[in-house]
Design an enzyme around this catalytic site. Structure first.
Site: not given
Length: 255
Positions: A13-14, A45, A76, A184-185
């Site tokens: 993930d970001s 991101y 992500c 968005c996670t």
């Protein structure tokens, strides 16, 4: 192949947000070894260009493929939208992405659905195709969560300033929507704070569906873990500080 993470699953993930997906994966696949990498040094991101996100994601995943992982989950929404086709054409291992849970929200009968996601996720074609495919008969209301990821990454989600940020983003929709898709996670970690603004309405996110798809792909490729011991989870971050790893562990252990 030899490698530091041979036969592990990489979850990328970001930043810290993908831990919401990781939790679903470890719940469904408790015997798998997993390495979680958050690119927090380059987060968020969602405000970067598509080209930047593709390059950052490709470089991160290439490292873990070279270290022997058997599958990668791009946890992500922004990175999935920007980079998943490139990753799948570059690497031979299963690459599983995430997408905003518009489909389950529509199938549940909701007709005014707020989709909160990053600017890039809402801008790219993948989201528009998704909304067009499943949004017939429902009103899909996209809301970019500007500034939200930065506050989650900093651990500042229980401050008056954060409540004010959410109020400014979402307050106008109070009483006007009947479901929220967390696109968005990072956002599953602030369900309570969002509910304080919008009220007690249903929330949908893509974590559980991503975990199910990962299990299906591992099974399809004959690479599900046959161990009967609990798997391990390793946390790594491009912002390689004890404080960052502690934040990841905090999110992972949240009820």
């Amino acid at each position: 192949m030899n490698g530091k993470y041979l036969n592990d699953i990489c979850v990328f993930d970001s930043g810290a947000g993908g831990i919401s997906v990781l939790r679903e994966i470890t719940r469904l696949l408790p015997h798998e070894d997993i390495v979680y990498f958050g690119d927090s040094a380059n987060a968020p991101y969602g405000s970067r260009t598509k080209e930047e996100v593709r390059e950052l994601t490709l470089n991160a995943i290439r490292h873990f493929v070279d270290e022997g992982v058997k599958a990668c989950v791009i946890a992500c929404n922004t990175a999935t939208s920007a980079a998943a086709p490139l990753l799948r054409s570059t690497f031979s291992i299963p690459i599983i992405g995430v997408e905003p849970a518009v489909k389950p929200a529509v199938l549940a009968g909701h007709r005014r659905i707020l989709v909160m996601a990053t600017e890039m996720t809402l801008r790219l074609e993948k989201f528009h195709r998704l909304a067009e495919k499943y949004g017939k008969g429902a009103e899909i209301i996209p809301v970019p969560g500007i500034g939200v990821v930065e506050e989650i990454e900093a651990g500042r989600t229980d401050t008056p300033e954060f409540h004010e940020l959410l109020e400014n983003l979402l307050g106008r929709y109070r009483g006007r929507v009947d479901a929220v898709v967390l696109g968005c996670t990072h956002y599953p970690f602030i369900r309570r704070q969002i509910a304080e603004v919008l009220g007690n309405i249903p929330f949908y996110d893509g974590g559980e569906g991503t975990a199910r798809e990962l299990k299906r792909r591992l099974d399809e490729n004959g690479i599900l873990s046959a161990r009967d011991r609990d798997g391990r989870v390793i946390f790594l971050s491009s912002r390689n500080t004890p404080e960052e790893i502690a934040l990841y562990r905090k999110f992972y252990g949240m009820p």
